[in-house]
Write an enzyme that holds these catalytic residues in place. Structure first.
Site, mmCIF file in Angstrom:
data_model
loop_
_atom_site.group_PDB
_atom_site.id
_atom_site.type_symbol
_atom_site.label_atom_id
_atom_site.label_comp_id
_atom_site.label_asym_id
_atom_site.label_seq_id
_atom_site.Cartn_x
_atom_site.Cartn_y
_atom_site.Cartn_z
ATOM 1 N N HIS A 111 6.534 -1.049 3.070
ATOM 2 C CA HIS A 111 6.549 -2.406 3.737
ATOM 3 C C HIS A 111 5.638 -3.498 2.706
ATOM 4 O O HIS A 111 4.711 -3.080 2.123
ATOM 5 C CB HIS A 111 5.885 -2.630 5.170
ATOM 6 C CG HIS A 111 4.565 -2.038 5.180
ATOM 7 N ND1 HIS A 111 4.524 -0.601 5.368
ATOM 8 C CD2 HIS A 111 3.242 -2.403 5.065
ATOM 9 C CE1 HIS A 111 3.024 -0.056 5.390
ATOM 10 N NE2 HIS A 111 2.111 -1.185 5.376
ATOM 11 N N ASN B 209 0.964 -1.091 0.037
ATOM 12 C CA ASN B 209 0.002 0.163 -0.084
ATOM 13 C C ASN B 209 0.995 1.255 0.020
ATOM 14 O O ASN B 209 1.956 1.244 0.711
ATOM 15 C CB ASN B 209 -0.943 0.184 0.908
ATOM 16 C CG ASN B 209 -1.845 -1.211 1.266
ATOM 17 O OD1 ASN B 209 -2.265 -1.689 0.142
ATOM 18 N ND2 ASN B 209 -1.998 -1.656 2.535
HETATM 19 P P1 AMP Z 1 -0.590 -0.330 5.732
HETATM 20 O O1 AMP Z 1 -2.120 -0.168 5.949
HETATM 21 O O2 AMP Z 1 -0.327 -0.858 4.426
HETATM 22 O O3 AMP Z 1 0.243 0.840 6.196
HETATM 23 O O4 AMP Z 1 -0.432 -1.686 6.737
HETATM 24 C C1 AMP Z 1 0.289 -1.208 8.016
HETATM 25 C C2 AMP Z 1 -0.083 -2.502 8.757
HETATM 26 O O5 AMP Z 1 0.700 -2.454 10.028
HETATM 27 C C3 AMP Z 1 -1.544 -3.110 9.081
HETATM 28 O O6 AMP Z 1 -1.826 -4.328 8.583
HETATM 29 C C4 AMP Z 1 -1.311 -3.159 10.968
HETATM 30 O O7 AMP Z 1 -2.319 -4.218 11.354
HETATM 31 C C5 AMP Z 1 0.079 -3.311 11.041
HETATM 32 N N1 AMP Z 1 0.552 -2.875 12.325
HETATM 33 C C6 AMP Z 1 0.252 -1.638 12.809
HETATM 34 N N2 AMP Z 1 1.035 -1.718 14.101
HETATM 35 C C7 AMP Z 1 1.519 -2.924 14.248
HETATM 36 C C8 AMP Z 1 2.590 -3.693 15.090
HETATM 37 N N3 AMP Z 1 2.900 -2.827 16.330
HETATM 38 N N4 AMP Z 1 2.888 -4.760 15.056
HETATM 39 C C9 AMP Z 1 2.692 -5.382 13.938
HETATM 40 N N5 AMP Z 1 1.850 -4.905 12.854
HETATM 41 C C10 AMP Z 1 1.273 -3.821 13.082
#
Ligand code: AMP
Ligand code: ZN
Length: 122
Positions: free
Chosen positions: A104, A91
């Site tokens: 990521h 994303n």
């Molecule tokens: P995006 O919307 O592509 O930026 O995805 C961010 C992702 O990070 C989401 O799927 C969240 O569930 C994940 N996320 C947020 N905080 C954490 C955390 N502390 N540890 C692991 N995953 C996380």
């Protein structure tokens, strides 16, 4: 490293995560809110905001990241081969649904969470 970045803090070990892989340049960990039976996030340790912030000079490590994603998928529950597989998602930006501003790859897999095709007959 960006001081205010959650994923920089995770890769530095300042915030806990369920690590699945680490080397000098990359870190992978389980998503805290999994959207599939396998849901791993793969990040470069270098703070890069998104796919909108890369250029030709980033091609080598981005290529490594893509190859690494397949390896991590297969070593963490994604079945190899055409009837298995996985999904990679990056994303990027607000309209791309990005919430964390550190590039990521989502590695999503397991038992066909998004499948439209029926499973093959036994
Ligand atoms: P995006 O919307 O592509 O930026 O995805 C961010 C992702 O990070 C989401 O799927 C969240 O569930 C994940 N996320 C947020 N905080 C954490 C955390 N502390 N540890 C692991 N995953 C996380
Ligand atoms: Zn960062």
């Amino acid at each position: 490293m960006s001081q205010d970045c959650l994923f920089c803090k995770i890769t530095a070990g300042e915030i806990p995560s369920k690590k699945v892989y680490e080397d000098a340049d990359f870190y992978a960990f389980h998503d805290i809110n999994p959207a599939a039976p396998v849901h791993i996030l793969l990040v470069p340790k270098k703070h890069v905001i998104s796919m909108q912030h890369v250029d030709d000079s980033d091609a080598a490590w981005l290529g490594k990241m893509m190859v690494l994603a397949t390896k991590i998928a297969h070593e963490n529950g994604c079945r190899p081969g055409p009837e298995g597989g996985f999904r990679l998602v990056a994303n990027s930006g607000v309209e791309g649904g990005q919430e964390i501003d550190h590039l990521h790859l989502h590695i999503l897999g397991g038992a066909r969470p998004w499948a439209k095709r029926a499973a093959p007959a036994a």
